[in-house]
Design an enzyme around this catalytic site. Sequence first.
Site, PDB file in Angstrom:
ATOM      1  N   PRO A  30     121.865  -2.918 118.970  1.00  8.82           N
ATOM      2  CA  PRO A  30     122.297  -1.528 119.098  1.00  8.82           C
ATOM      3  C   PRO A  30     121.159  -0.600 118.683  1.00  8.82           C
ATOM      4  CG  PRO A  30     123.419  -2.606 117.262  1.00  8.82           C
ATOM      5  CD  PRO A  30     122.612  -3.650 117.952  1.00  8.82           C
ATOM      6  N   HIS A  31     120.970   0.447 119.462  1.00  9.66           N
ATOM      7  CA  HIS A  31     119.868   1.368 119.180  1.00  9.66           C
ATOM      8  C   HIS A  31     120.194   2.753 119.717  1.00  9.66           C
ATOM      9  CE1 HIS A  31     119.144  -0.334 123.180  1.00  9.66           C
ATOM     10  NE2 HIS A  31     118.588   0.833 123.482  1.00  9.66           N
ATOM     11  N   ALA A  32     119.532   3.736 119.136  1.00 10.97           N
ATOM     12  CA  ALA A  32     119.675   5.118 119.587  1.00 10.97           C
ATOM     13  C   ALA A  32     118.474   5.898 119.091  1.00 10.97           C
ATOM     14  CB  ALA A  32     120.972   5.735 119.054  1.00 10.97           C
TER      15      ALA A  32
END
Length: 148
Positions: free
Chosen positions: A65-67
Amino acid sequence: MVIGDILLPAHVVVGLRCSDRAQLISELSSIASKTVALSQGLLSGRLLERERLGSTGVGDGVAIPHARFEELAQPFALFARLQRPIDFDAIDGKPVDLVFLLLLPAASSREQLPLLASVARHLRQQAIARELRAAADASTAFQVLTRA
């Protein structure tokens, strides 16, 4: 940039309990918020928004998960091995138990794709994944993650 450049020993969690993807994102955001000085709500909201675009479950029990965040000057990483695998809508349909959270500065997108690719390649190596799943504690998992 390699994993050892962005991951600290204190940001490795072994045995995290979560029942689903939303709870996992919330837990990871809560842990990260204490270091990056951004609210848990902002972090989890942005990460869940990214998940709605498509799952970050890359297969073989791994999710990244990344942002991106305007407020960050440096990438932040957090690794968690879950106590039990959870459904993550991964591309191969397998449940996820190895999670590498990446919070990235919005300004440096050129460095981000190679970093994401590097993390994915590293974690999807069967020998490394096996060692991470067998690691007795966070210190051992950190050593596996940062070994060249």
